[in-house]
Design a protein around this motif. Sequence first.
Motif, PDB file in Angstrom:
ATOM      1  N   ILE A 285      15.401   1.330   3.937  1.00 31.94           N
ATOM      2  CA  ILE A 285      15.196   1.607   2.514  1.00 31.94           C
ATOM      3  C   ILE A 285      13.756   2.042   2.267  1.00 31.94           C
ATOM      4  CG2 ILE A 285      15.553   0.681   0.201  1.00 31.94           C
ATOM      5  CD1 ILE A 285      17.263  -1.505   1.448  1.00 31.94           C
ATOM      6  N   ALA A 286      12.819   1.339   2.899  1.00 32.58           N
ATOM      7  CA  ALA A 286      11.417   1.704   2.738  1.00 32.58           C
ATOM      8  C   ALA A 286      11.130   3.090   3.314  1.00 32.58           C
ATOM      9  CB  ALA A 286      10.530   0.655   3.412  1.00 32.58           C
ATOM     10  N   LEU A 287      11.739   3.424   4.449  1.00 28.84           N
ATOM     11  CA  LEU A 287      11.545   4.750   5.030  1.00 28.84           C
ATOM     12  C   LEU A 287      12.158   5.830   4.145  1.00 28.84           C
ATOM     13  CD1 LEU A 287      12.234   4.072   8.826  1.00 28.84           C
ATOM     14  CD2 LEU A 287      10.035   4.297   7.668  1.00 28.84           C
ATOM     15  N   LEU A 288      13.276   5.517   3.495  1.00 23.91           N
ATOM     16  CA  LEU A 288      13.876   6.483   2.577  1.00 23.91           C
ATOM     17  C   LEU A 288      12.948   6.749   1.398  1.00 23.91           C
ATOM     18  CD1 LEU A 288      16.267   8.218   1.754  1.00 23.91           C
ATOM     19  CD2 LEU A 288      17.300   6.193   0.720  1.00 23.91           C
ATOM     20  N   ARG A 289      12.344   5.718   0.843  1.00 25.45           N
ATOM     21  CA  ARG A 289      11.389   5.920  -0.244  1.00 25.45           C
ATOM     22  C   ARG A 289      10.156   6.691   0.245  1.00 25.45           C
ATOM     23  NH1 ARG A 289      11.790   2.801  -4.924  1.00 25.45           N
ATOM     24  NH2 ARG A 289      14.009   2.471  -5.334  1.00 25.45           N
ATOM     25  N   LEU A 290       9.727   6.398   1.460  1.00 23.94           N
ATOM     26  CA  LEU A 290       8.585   7.122   2.020  1.00 23.94           C
ATOM     27  C   LEU A 290       8.926   8.589   2.228  1.00 23.94           C
ATOM     28  CD1 LEU A 290       5.676   6.635   3.092  1.00 23.94           C
ATOM     29  CD2 LEU A 290       6.685   6.305   5.347  1.00 23.94           C
ATOM     30  N   LEU A 291      10.151   8.868   2.615  1.00 18.41           N
ATOM     31  CA  LEU A 291      10.593  10.249   2.791  1.00 18.41           C
ATOM     32  C   LEU A 291      10.652  10.974   1.456  1.00 18.41           C
ATOM     33  CD1 LEU A 291      11.841  12.485   4.622  1.00 18.41           C
ATOM     34  CD2 LEU A 291      14.068  11.453   4.134  1.00 18.41           C
ATOM     35  N   GLU A 292      11.142  10.294   0.429  1.00 21.53           N
ATOM     36  CA  GLU A 292      11.246  10.925  -0.881  1.00 21.53           C
ATOM     37  C   GLU A 292       9.880  11.228  -1.486  1.00 21.53           C
ATOM     38  OE1 GLU A 292      13.503   8.138  -3.076  1.00 21.53           O
ATOM     39  OE2 GLU A 292      15.436   8.745  -2.237  1.00 21.53           O
ATOM     40  N   SER A 293       8.946  10.301  -1.294  1.00 21.87           N
ATOM     41  CA  SER A 293       7.622  10.483  -1.899  1.00 21.87           C
ATOM     42  C   SER A 293       6.715  11.384  -1.070  1.00 21.87           C
ATOM     43  CB  SER A 293       6.951   9.124  -2.090  1.00 21.87           C
ATOM     44  OG  SER A 293       6.725   8.496  -0.837  1.00 21.87           O
ATOM     45  N   GLY A 294       6.974  11.475   0.243  1.00 20.47           N
ATOM     46  CA  GLY A 294       6.101  12.255   1.111  1.00 20.47           C
ATOM     47  C   GLY A 294       4.736  11.642   1.314  1.00 20.47           C
ATOM     48  N   ALA A 295       4.611  10.342   1.067  1.00 15.28           N
ATOM     49  CA  ALA A 295       3.312   9.673   1.191  1.00 15.28           C
ATOM     50  C   ALA A 295       2.964   9.437   2.660  1.00 15.28           C
ATOM     51  CB  ALA A 295       3.341   8.339   0.445  1.00 15.28           C
ATOM     52  N   ASP A 296       1.668   9.379   2.935  1.00 11.66           N
ATOM     53  CA  ASP A 296       1.117   9.067   4.255  1.00 11.66           C
ATOM     54  C   ASP A 296       1.734   9.936   5.352  1.00 11.66           C
ATOM     55  OD1 ASP A 296      -0.512   7.822   6.059  1.00 11.66           O
ATOM     56  OD2 ASP A 296       0.735   6.041   6.291  1.00 11.66           O
ATOM     57  N   PRO A 297       1.597  11.255   5.278  1.00  9.75           N
ATOM     58  CA  PRO A 297       2.229  12.106   6.282  1.00  9.75           C
ATOM     59  C   PRO A 297       1.597  12.001   7.665  1.00  9.75           C
ATOM     60  CG  PRO A 297       0.842  13.415   4.837  1.00  9.75           C
ATOM     61  CD  PRO A 297       0.847  12.034   4.263  1.00  9.75           C
ATOM     62  N   ASP A 298       0.365  11.496   7.760  1.00  9.49           N
ATOM     63  CA  ASP A 298      -0.314  11.394   9.048  1.00  9.49           C
ATOM     64  C   ASP A 298      -0.378   9.955   9.559  1.00  9.49           C
ATOM     65  OD1 ASP A 298      -0.849  14.142   9.062  1.00  9.49           O
ATOM     66  OD2 ASP A 298      -2.659  13.863   7.855  1.00  9.49           O
ATOM     67  N   GLY A 299       0.348   9.048   8.944  1.00 10.13           N
ATOM     68  CA  GLY A 299       0.330   7.649   9.354  1.00 10.13           C
ATOM     69  C   GLY A 299       1.527   7.294  10.224  1.00 10.13           C
TER      70      GLY A 299
END
Length: 447
Positions: free
Chosen positions: A400-414
Amino acid sequence: MQQPHPAGEAGKGQPSGNQPPWGPPPGPAQQPWGGQPVWGGQPVWGSQPVWGSQPVWGGQPVWGAPPGGPPAWGTPPHNPYGGPPPYQQPRYVAPPKPGIVPLRPLMFGEILDGSFQAIRRNAKAMLGAALLAQTLAAVLTAVLSSFSATSAASLEAWAAGLTEQDLVPLVVTFASGILLVSVLTVFLSAVLQGAMVVPVARSVLNRPTGFTQMWSLARSRAGALIRLAALLVGGGLLVALLFVALAVLLVSTVGGVGALILIPLGLVCFVLYVWVYIKLMVAPAAVVVEELGAMAGIRRSWELTRSNWWRLLGITLVVGIMVGVIAQVVTIPVTLLTGFYTGVVSPHGGSEQAMTAAVVAGVATAVVTAVVAAAGFAFQTSVMALLYLDLRMRRDGLDIALLRLLESGADPDGVPGRGVPVYRAGPGQNPRPPYGAAPGGAWPDGR
């Protein structure tokens, strides 16, 4: 005189004052299935409006009213999910798969396929680190092969002149050197195993990782990985030394009976080693992704593998057998190179040519073995990393957290998964957080 029945001959025998509520039955000129009104003008199946506005059974609209009459079945029920009836249930929507695996708990085939894709998409990072881990063992193997091939006769003549007291320290020194190189190889492999989790985790969100970027993201965890590797290697050496000391003590005190006791004792130690290995298998990944210390990574691995030990053991055994079989198939032709050259190509070449062939075959075998071992090490490390992510998806709702991270595009280099709170289930609760609720109460990007 009896009056004829108003409905004709078909209505004979039915009282005229007790008509059915929907009118008289159909006469000879009425067609019950061709769209004509039946039972007093009300449509029945042939003209009945069913499920919406498309014409069915004679051209009548669905969920509409027949011309000149009230709705046949009333108004349709409310559809909270949208879409045309009769699909009144929510449709299944597959979880997204932006990278190598879908964002949900994984199956065995998906873990294997994702491991191959991780290596293919990050070949420089994965295979480069794996070759670095296998270089020391490959160099040692090549040196020993060349030395034994060129000095076999002289070593045999030299060893024949030594006494038993001279051979003991020589054997101990040689065994210590091999043990030291083996320990260093295992130590380096444990450290690199943690660093190689980075490209696998980033590949889940389809973010490629180069060799330099992998080291830059894992550099901050190098100290914790070194301490973790020291704990694991030290614990393994301590258990091995205790077993050897106990074996020497039993053999020296009770003789042959002690050797019989060592067989079940060795099996117990082996089972204990396998159990602890599976329990601590994902500790390097936890140290890198969750930014934990060495002891905290061990405790975290122990917690994640709870209630999943047999599943992890089965996957590890299958992967180990696959890698071993493939390695043997690839290296067997190289090991037969010496016999083929000396027996077929140059059967009368003499001792010098045979020695040269042995050296070339030994070096080629070491090189091929190192390449195959590096590919196998990269594959097994990818499987370990995906098992770690799968365990966190099952227990912490990481998908679920990865899905939210994918939607937001946050921290692309982390590193995906860093900063995600750990979900702690209470007694009797589902160990996995429900969909729609953020693990730990907040998402890593603050939403």
